[in-house]
Enzyme design. Sequence first.
Site, short mmCIF file in Angstrom:
data_model
loop_
_atom_site.label_atom_id
_atom_site.label_comp_id
_atom_site.label_asym_id
_atom_site.label_seq_id
_atom_site.Cartn_x
_atom_site.Cartn_y
_atom_site.Cartn_z
N SER A 120 0.84 -1.21 0.00
CA SER A 120 0.00 0.00 0.00
C SER A 120 0.87 1.25 0.00
O SER A 120 1.25 1.74 -1.06
CB SER A 120 -0.98 -0.04 1.16
N ARG A 121 1.21 1.74 1.17
CA ARG A 121 2.14 2.86 1.29
C ARG A 121 3.06 2.55 2.47
O ARG A 121 2.60 1.99 3.49
CB ARG A 121 1.40 4.17 1.57
N GLU B 220 11.03 6.63 -0.55
CA GLU B 220 11.31 5.75 -1.69
C GLU B 220 12.22 6.49 -2.65
O GLU B 220 11.85 7.59 -3.06
CB GLU B 220 10.00 5.39 -2.42
N HIS C 225 8.45 -0.04 -5.64
CA HIS C 225 7.08 0.37 -5.95
C HIS C 225 6.70 -0.11 -7.36
O HIS C 225 6.32 0.68 -8.23
CB HIS C 225 6.92 1.89 -5.82
O1 LIG Z 1 0.84 3.14 -5.92
C1 LIG Z 1 0.02 2.97 -6.73
C2 LIG Z 1 -1.29 3.55 -6.72
O2 LIG Z 1 -1.54 4.43 -5.90
O3 LIG Z 1 -2.13 3.15 -7.54
#
Ligand SMILES: O=CC(=O)O
Length: 347
Positions: free
Chosen positions: A262-263, A292, A311
Amino acid sequence: THPCKILLQNSEGKSMPAIMEGGELPGLLVNEIGGMHGVLHSHTEFLKRHFYLITMKELLEDRKYLRDKVQAIYLWWHKPVVDRELLQSLPNLKVIANSGVGMDHLDLKLIAGFGVKMANAPHAVSNSTADTGMALLLASARRIIEGCRVAVAPNVEYCEADLLGVEVTRATLGIIGMGSIGYKIALRARAFEMNILYHNRTRRKEQEEQLVGATYCGKLESLLQQSDFVMVVVSLTPQTRKLIGKREMELMKPTATLINISRGAVVDQEALVSALQDGVIRAAALDVTYPEPLPRDHPLLKLKNVIITPHLGIKTEKTARMITEEAVENILAALHGLPMPNEVLPN
Ligand SMILES: O=CC(=O)O
């Protein structure tokens, strides 16, 4: 079919919808074309069918004419940075479309305060992000990266026991966040005969029925205690920042693996380093970190029981194309005064 699909279909290869007075195409601001932080070269022909493309460099060089022309911004991979100064400089801006689902890099209230609408691209990204989650799960469980290093370094001595992994079939997977990506992960996990638990703010009965056998854990604690693999799929909000901290990792099994797609900030990274060093959990597989990329001397990069990818979540050619199409649909809807398929409101 959403009215914008019709707009898109009609304009594919034919005449373009003329939105501005005099039949001019509306100006679309992008960071750059190609390069490190630009929309893909291969998408520009499609974008130009609908918009007059303006790059940040052109905008900064020109000042007045182009600024008046910009009606929409397409954010590719978080660029350009949308701040007060940029918003103030674009008097005719009506809509910002983001190339992904997460909107945590944007100040939604500030943007809405300028009367500008916003959209994300949730449908385009769900399959490829779910694939990335499963790839990390499998790679960590079966020690694919370590194995690869052993295989390509001919003189490395290793014993079989060093590369014993964890069985995925029939293991318990805890999915935190049952949105469209969480659901796609569950679909994939079912093919591995996994026992699926999920935690979400609200119970998703419809998804449960479709998945057959996914169990809702109203309490995050219960999911953490039971899972062999915990997959984090929630969006980053003030409520989910550091959702997985020291206490949560201590609730997990010592044999469990944490996967984050996710993050980075949803997981307390310092607590994660300690948990991995002290054997509180078995391993982690992270597609997202903060920052990142991580600084080269970050302790996470020195741990053997961590896999980190840069990512990669949504990065396939097909997804990239679908994201751009979803963005164009949303922008055209906003500019035509139609309901936007994926409008994001400030909460
Ligand atoms: O990181 C990817 C998104 O936010 O879709």
